[in-house]
Every structure is written in C-alpha cells, then in structure tokens.
Design a protein around this motif. Structure first.
Motif, mmCIF file in Angstrom:
data_model
loop_
_atom_site.group_PDB
_atom_site.id
_atom_site.type_symbol
_atom_site.label_atom_id
_atom_site.label_comp_id
_atom_site.label_asym_id
_atom_site.label_seq_id
_atom_site.Cartn_x
_atom_site.Cartn_y
_atom_site.Cartn_z
ATOM 1 N N VAL A 70 47.810 39.146 41.452
ATOM 2 C CA VAL A 70 47.632 37.742 41.828
ATOM 3 C C VAL A 70 46.134 37.408 41.841
ATOM 4 N N THR A 71 45.790 36.214 41.325
ATOM 5 C CA THR A 71 44.397 35.755 41.389
ATOM 6 C C THR A 71 44.234 34.843 42.603
ATOM 7 N N HIS A 109 53.130 29.812 34.279
ATOM 8 C CA HIS A 109 51.848 29.892 34.990
ATOM 9 C C HIS A 109 52.091 29.236 36.344
ATOM 10 N N VAL A 110 51.948 30.021 37.392
ATOM 11 C CA VAL A 110 52.335 29.546 38.729
ATOM 12 C C VAL A 110 51.093 29.344 39.600
ATOM 13 N N ALA A 111 51.056 28.186 40.274
ATOM 14 C CA ALA A 111 49.996 27.957 41.274
ATOM 15 C C ALA A 111 50.667 27.820 42.629
ATOM 16 N N VAL A 120 49.735 34.139 38.195
ATOM 17 C CA VAL A 120 49.953 33.571 39.532
ATOM 18 C C VAL A 120 48.584 33.390 40.194
ATOM 19 N N THR A 121 48.317 32.139 40.602
ATOM 20 C CA THR A 121 47.036 31.847 41.256
ATOM 21 C C THR A 121 47.292 31.236 42.618
ATOM 22 N N LEU A 167 43.350 23.742 36.442
ATOM 23 C CA LEU A 167 44.061 25.021 36.331
ATOM 24 C C LEU A 167 45.398 24.755 35.655
ATOM 25 N N GLN A 168 45.700 25.516 34.598
ATOM 26 C CA GLN A 168 46.996 25.363 33.931
ATOM 27 C C GLN A 168 48.112 25.838 34.870
#
Ligand SMILES: Cc1cc2nc3c(=O)[nH]c(=O)nc-3n(C[C@H](O)[C@H](O)[C@H](O)COP(=O)(O)OP(=O)(O)OC[C@H]3O[C@@H](n4cnc5c(N)ncnc54)[C@H](O)[C@@H]3O)c2cc1C
Ligand code: SF4
Length: 481
Positions: A342-343, A291-293, A316-317, A390-391
């Motif tokens: 992408v969010t 899970h990528v921020a 991906v956020t 956010l995870q």
C-alpha cells in the motif's frame, strides 16, 4: 523439532495449495500445534513477573496477564485458559484484534526496556483456541433459572458480553439485531484476514445453545419501538454501535464508484461468508484490477487498504491529511499495509473527484502541519499551487462514524443523548435517563474498540443484575404487604 519448525515457516495456513507436496492438512495442524505450544511457552517465559503489571493496568478488562503467562510458561494451559476467561468473554477474539501496541503490549516492561514485548495477544489467542480444540470451553449453563427477562438491542461484542453474563445468572435473555447474523462489527466490519468468522460464530452458537434467544433481521425502530421492548422485558440494554458514515463534501462526490467503507467491507465479508453479493459480483464493491484510493487514516481505512490489496487491486493509495506520527490508526497496521504494497500519501486532502459517470481520479491538495488545535494535534494547512491528480477508479471513504439519531429512530424522544448523539448514561450504573434502560459499547463511547465494548457489556450486566434484584425485592415486599 528444528526440522518441523522449519517446515512450519514454509507453510501458509490460509493457502493450503502452498503446502509442500505430500504434506496433508492433518500434518500441518499437528506441526502447527506443536510449534505453537513451544512458541507460546517460550514467549510467556519472557515475562519478568515484574510486580508492577503495567500490561494489566492498560488492558481495559484488567486481565490477569502475568498469572496466565506464568501458567503458560509452565505448560499448565488449561489453568491459563481458566484465568484468562475469568475476565474476558472472548479472549481469543481480543488476542486477534486488540491494538496491543496501544494497550497491554505497548506497556510491557520488557518492551519499555527495549527488548521487544512479550507477545501477549498471540498467547491469549493461542490458549483459548487450544481450549476450544480440547473441549475446555464449557457450555453456558445458568446457575438457576429466573423469570425476569432482559432485551438486548445489538448483537455486537457489547450486546453478546452482556447477554452471556446475564444468562449465566439465570435471566431470560433475548438479543435483537437488524442484521441476519449476530456479531456486529466482528462479523461485518473487521475483515476476515484479521478475524476468522468461524471464531465469532462458535461464540454465538455457544450463547444460543445456552438458551439466549436471537431475533435477527429485527430492527428496533422499524419492527418495534423501544417502548414495546420496555413493556416486554424487565430491563433493556442498548448496544447498537455507531453507523452513520461521515461524508466528504467536495465537487464530484456524487460520482459512481465512490463508496462508504462499511458498504465495501460488508460486501467483502459477506462474499467471504459465501453469500451472494450482487455489488461484489458486478465489480462495484470489488477492488480487483482497480486503482483504489482510500480516504482516511484510522483503523477502518487500514482495513480497507489491506482488503483491497488482497482482492487484487492494481494499486492502493491511502490519502490522509496529517502525517504518519499524527494519524489515529495503529502504526502496526500501517507497517503491515506498507509491507503488503500500500502507498501512503501523507499530508494530502481530496479537493474534488474527476470523471463522467464513475470516478476516474481524485484532485488532491498537498498539506503541511500548522499549529496544534485544542486537542493538541497539529492542524493541516493547504500548500497553495501544489495540487495534483491521483488516478482512481474506486474511492473508499473511511472518515469515521457518528451515532444514528436513536431518540427519533426508536420513537423515544425522551432518551437522553450527548451533543455528539451518543447515549448518555450514569457512569456508575450505565443506566440511561429512562428507568431500566441501560446502554454501552460504541453507542455510548463513540467509535471505540472491541475490548471496551466487552468491558461495558460486563459492567452493564452487573448493574442490570443489581437493578433487577432490587426490583424483585421491592415487588416481593409489596406483594407481602
Ligand atoms: C472496519 C472496522 C474495523 C475495526 N477493527 C477493529 C479492530 O481491529 N480491533 C478493535 O478492537 N476494534 C475494531 N473496530 C471497532 C469495533 O469493531 C467496535 O468498537 C465494536 O464492535 C463496538 O461494539 P458494539 O457492540 O458497541 O457495536 P457493534 O459491533 O457495532 O454492534 C452493534 C450491533 O447493533 C445492531 N443494531 C444497530 N442498530 C440496531 C437497531 N435499531 N435494531 C437492532 N439492531 C441494531 C447492528 O446491526 C450491530 O450488529 C473496528 C471497527 C470498524 C468499523
Ligand atoms: S484483552 Fe486486549 S488489551 Fe487485554 S490482554 Fe488481551 S490483547 Fe491485551
């Protein structure tokens, strides 16, 4: 032809395994070429030759766009290429990666009248790729050889454009770069899916074949001082770009798996180039299954989110403190990223990172936009009580870049800098406060664009040529007396 065009759209150039059974790469290339020629001519013929070429005005290189569109529409591709390359050292690269929606295409009269822009960038790319394929790109040959030499620090687009222009005039040119490959951010910053690396490598090879010497793995400041270079060359051009990543200072910022955008992109590009990259292999700089921020709203952030999607991230956020209308990055890039899954969490600001050893989540404060600041952009303000988590097991910081402290690093304390640390130059000559030392590209402008770096490189080459001619004339006069 219709059948062939249909086959083209069912093919995916980057994933040959998706080709329909029985279709060979050769067939694909043939179909692609035929389709592209028609498509390019069809698009080019949409240009109204409006007489007020806003596209040209808004191209930093003042490319003669209407003329090469007309030639393309008439099928006179070689002439179109000649016109296009006369003002641009890398038209096929600009065609791929210029933010055309903010430059030429965004100002196309057809676009302004609501009929959709002529796809200028795609045509520019097409005619120069065709020129490479058909051998119209000629070797770099100096008109006559001169003994004066120029040292160029930095092999990014600014340094390469300067090197080409000066070599063409016959100077002895040496380019120094601390990386193991020439190209600067064209090689190690911009992702492969936007700019194939062989397009950059063939440009560099042409320069090396033309007699430009590349000294790679050579860091000015470590392997030589600026004064050493000044003693060795008749002029020096500094084009070192901006690389000091801006930091985020919140609790937990030191946790593992919180990485700088450029480290992440360099690892991905190196992996794509076939290098052994231990941090990629270990997963530290690979988004696969994570899970990528990504923090930031500029073009670098867009490159990170899209790279993470391609690496197979679980999610991906993009975390950005303003909204879509107030983000610095290209809206075209946002649309592409959204299409890819992408969010975008607009109006969000990290307050801290959670986790034991490695990051596991980002604590986020929701924002709203308040009053506009001095630059006219609305300032984000926190909405109290609206925090959420956010995870995230990989966080990529893409908050922008500042210049390194060059006067200290180069051991030249007199080198003049602005209050932002960029090099100060005389705008009409691009010379710094040190005689014979010129500068351009991001190290003068701050983080900017490839096309502006090329423009600076061309302008600096003209100024360096004038400086060296005048120096030679003075020396000749002195010798004659
Ligand atoms: C991730 C990312 C994506 C981008 N995407 C786009 C895009 O899509 N379109 C676009 O137009 N622009 C884009 N840009 C911006 C663009 O890449 C830059 O504006 C451009 O590359 C600047 O060119 P330059 O020659 O000034 O510097 P750079 O390309 O940064 O090159 C500088 C070179 O100097 C070398 N160097 C630095 N210090 C030393 C030293 N002390 N000794 C020796 N060598 C040194 C570096 O190794 C590097 O090779 C992007 C930037 C980033 C970070
Ligand atoms: S160099 Fe960039 S801005 Fe200029 S015509 Fe090409 S794509 Fe447009």
């Amino acid at each position: 032809m219709a059948e062939r065009m249909l086959r083209f759209v069912t093919l995916d150039k980057e994933t040959p395994e998706k080709r329909p059974a029985g279709t060979r790469a050769h067939d694909f290339d043939e179909i692609y070429a035929e389709f592209a020629a028609e498509k390019a001519a069809e698009q080019a013929s949409r240009c109204s030759q409006c007489g007020v070429p806003f596209c040209q005005v808004h191209c930093p290189l003042s490319n003669n766009i209407p003329d090469w569109l007309k030639l393309t529409a008439e099928g006179r591709l070689e002439e179109a290429y000649e016109v296009s390359q006369a003002t641009n050292n890398m038209p096929e690269i600009c065609g791929r990666i210029c933010p055309q929606d903010r430059l030429c295409e965004g100002n196309c009269v057809i676009e302004q009248s609501g009929h959709g822009t002529v796809t200028i960038g795609a045509i520019e790319k097409y005619i120069t790729d065709t020129a490479w394929e058909r051998g119209w790109v000629t070797p770099l040959k100096p008109r006559h050889v001169r003994t004066q030499s120029v040292g160029i620090v930095g092999a990014g687009p600014a340094g390469l454009a300067t090197a080409e222009e000066l070599r063409r005039k016959g100077y002895q040119v040496t380019v120094y770069d601390r990386h193991d490959r020439a190209g600067g951010l064209l090689i190690y910053g911009i992702p492969n899916f936007k700019l194939e690396k062989d397009a950059v490598e063939r440009r560099v090879k042409r320069l090396a074949d033309g007699g430009i010497v590349f000294k790679l793995n050579f860091e000015v400041g470590r392997d030589a001082t600026l004064d050493h270079l000044r003693a060795q060359h008749d002029a020096v051009f500094i084009a070192t770009g901006v690389y000091r990543a801006r930091e985020i200072e919140v609790p937990g910022a030191g946790l593992g798996r919180i990485v700088a955008a450029l480290d992440y992109l360099i690892a991905s590009n190196r992996h794509g180039l076939g290098d052994a990259v231990p941090e990629f292999k270990s997963g530290a700089l690979d988004a696969k299954g994570k899970h990528v921020a990504v923090i930031g709203g500029g073009d670098t952030a867009m490159d990170c989110v899209r790279t993470a999607m391609r690496q197979g991230a679980k999610s991906v956020t993009c975390i950005y403190r303003r909204d879509r209308d107030n983000m610095p990055g290209s809206l075209r890039e946002v649309a592409n990223a959204e299409e890819e899954g992408v969010t975008f969490d607009w109006l969000t600001l990290p307050k801290g990172f959670l986790g034991q050893k490695n990051v596991e989540g980002v604590r986020i404060a929701r924002q709203r936009l308040g009053m506009a600041d001095a630059s006219g952009r609305k300032t984000p303000e926190e909405i109290k009580g609206a925090d959420f988590t956010l995870q995230a097991d990989l966080v990529i910081k893409a908050l922008g870049f500042d210049p390194e402290d060059l006067p200290t690093h180069f051991r030249t304390p007199d080198l003049g800098v602005s209050r932002w640390g960029t090099l100060r130059v005389n705008p009409s000559t691009q010379m710094t406060n040190l005689d014979g030392v010129f500068a351009g590209g991001d190290i003068v402008r701050g983080a900017s664009l490839v096309v502006w770096a090329i423009r600076d490189g061309r302008d600096a080459a003209a100024a360096i040529h004038a400086y060296l001619e005048s120096k030679a004339a003075t020396e000749n006069r002195a010798a004659a007396e």
